[in-house]
Scaffold this motif. Structure first.
Motif, PDB file in Angstrom:
ATOM      1  N   TYR A 128      74.074 -50.934  24.443  1.00 12.98           N
ATOM      2  CA  TYR A 128      74.196 -51.115  25.885  1.00 12.98           C
ATOM      3  C   TYR A 128      74.446 -52.604  26.118  1.00 12.98           C
ATOM      4  CZ  TYR A 128      71.906 -46.544  26.107  1.00 12.98           C
ATOM      5  OH  TYR A 128      71.605 -45.225  25.942  1.00 12.98           O
ATOM      6  N   PRO A 129      74.845 -53.001  27.331  1.00  9.93           N
ATOM      7  CA  PRO A 129      75.013 -54.438  27.588  1.00  9.93           C
ATOM      8  C   PRO A 129      73.739 -55.209  27.252  1.00  9.93           C
ATOM      9  CG  PRO A 129      75.976 -53.169  29.369  1.00  9.93           C
ATOM     10  CD  PRO A 129      75.268 -52.178  28.493  1.00  9.93           C
ATOM     11  N   GLY A 130      73.843 -56.148  26.326  1.00 16.70           N
ATOM     12  CA  GLY A 130      72.708 -56.971  25.949  1.00 16.70           C
ATOM     13  C   GLY A 130      71.793 -56.365  24.910  1.00 16.70           C
ATOM     14  N   ILE A 131      72.033 -55.112  24.528  1.00 15.22           N
ATOM     15  CA  ILE A 131      71.190 -54.425  23.542  1.00 15.22           C
ATOM     16  C   ILE A 131      72.010 -54.166  22.285  1.00 15.22           C
ATOM     17  CG2 ILE A 131      69.760 -52.429  23.042  1.00 15.22           C
ATOM     18  CD1 ILE A 131      68.691 -54.287  25.237  1.00 15.22           C
ATOM     19  N   VAL A 132      71.499 -54.653  21.156  1.00 15.16           N
ATOM     20  CA  VAL A 132      72.247 -54.582  19.905  1.00 15.16           C
ATOM     21  C   VAL A 132      71.458 -53.784  18.867  1.00 15.16           C
ATOM     22  CG1 VAL A 132      73.392 -55.909  18.093  1.00 15.16           C
ATOM     23  CG2 VAL A 132      73.161 -56.876  20.395  1.00 15.16           C
ATOM     24  N   CYS A 133      72.155 -52.892  18.178  1.00 15.22           N
ATOM     25  CA  CYS A 133      71.567 -52.167  17.051  1.00 15.22           C
ATOM     26  C   CYS A 133      71.980 -52.899  15.774  1.00 15.22           C
ATOM     27  CB  CYS A 133      72.063 -50.725  17.007  1.00 15.22           C
ATOM     28  SG  CYS A 133      71.452 -49.802  15.561  1.00 15.22           S
TER      29      CYS A 133
END
Length: 233
Positions: A128-133
């Motif tokens: 998601y925007p700003g969320i990194v896996c």
């Protein structure tokens, strides 16, 4: 005609642009082109070796760009993965000696991004925007039962691969305030199942960023809400 234009030529062009530009584009194009199976569509798109080569090149560059963004934001990032990557960065710097001037430090950060974060072992994805896996390619979890495709809807803040960029702080604060408002509302407060669900989300969101957690642990409103819920449990 003189330019050799026909529908399939333009269909290939659309496919090429969409695959290069969109995450999950094959499924979008499957609907547009009317292919019944995703596998047949991918075979159709990748029939041209030049397209395949360009997709690989763009994927590699995108991975490097994302790695640079993560590396440059690590000091402000949150989530369990940020702690792991900060430790890896510190070891990387210690092994090569920390440069003193700012330009050399930035160059070293870029080296870290490409040789450690984007070394090919991680399947780095912006969920998601700003969320990194930051999941390793061979790793499995709630979001990826086959160690290949991840399911963004199963992304959890408590996951060891979860990383939140520093730019996500405003959204996290908004979500925390919304969750507290919901927990204060009669509709949620009177429903034990929803109360537990919202409380768990609030608990997790407050702990994404260390400084935000420290702030809310002394926030009278947050403490009152969590204490009231604990007393009802």
């Amino acid at each position: 005609d003189s330019v050799g234009a026909h529908p399939h030529r333009f269909r290939k062009t659309i496919a090429r642009l969409a695959v290069l530009a969109l995450v999950g584009a094959p499924m979008i194009l499957q609907d547009i082109f009317g292919h019944s199976e995703l596998q047949s569509l991918l075979k159709y798109i990748l029939a041209n070796p030049d397209i395949r080569a360009e997709i690989v090149e763009m994927a590699e560059q995108t991975s490097k760009d994302q790695a640079h963004l993560v590396a440059e934001d690590l000091d402000l990032a949150g989530g369990r993965a940020s702690k792991v990557l900060r430790s890896e960065r510190d070891r990387f710097f210690d092994a090569l000696h920390v440069p003193r001037n700012e330009r050399a430090q930035k160059r070293r950060i870029h080296e870290f991004a490409e040789s450690v974060i984007a070394d090919g072992s991680r399947d780095l994805k912006f969920v998601y925007p700003g969320i990194v896996c930051t999941k390793a390619k061979s790793a499995k979890g709630n979001c990826s039962s086959d160690a290949k495709m991840i399911n963004p809807s199963a992304c959890e803040t408590i996951c060891q691969f979860f990383l939140a960029l520093g730019s996500g702080r405003p959204n996290t604060r908004l979500l925390i305030d919304w969750l507290m408002s919901e927990l204060e509302s009669p509709a949620i407060a009177s429903n034990p199942l929803l109360t537990n669900l919202y409380r768990a989300q609030l608990y997790d969101q407050v702990r994404v960023y260390e400084d935000v957690k420290e702030e809310y642990l002394t926030n009278a409103r947050y403490v009152a809400i969590m204490s009231a819920i604990m007393n009802l449990s």
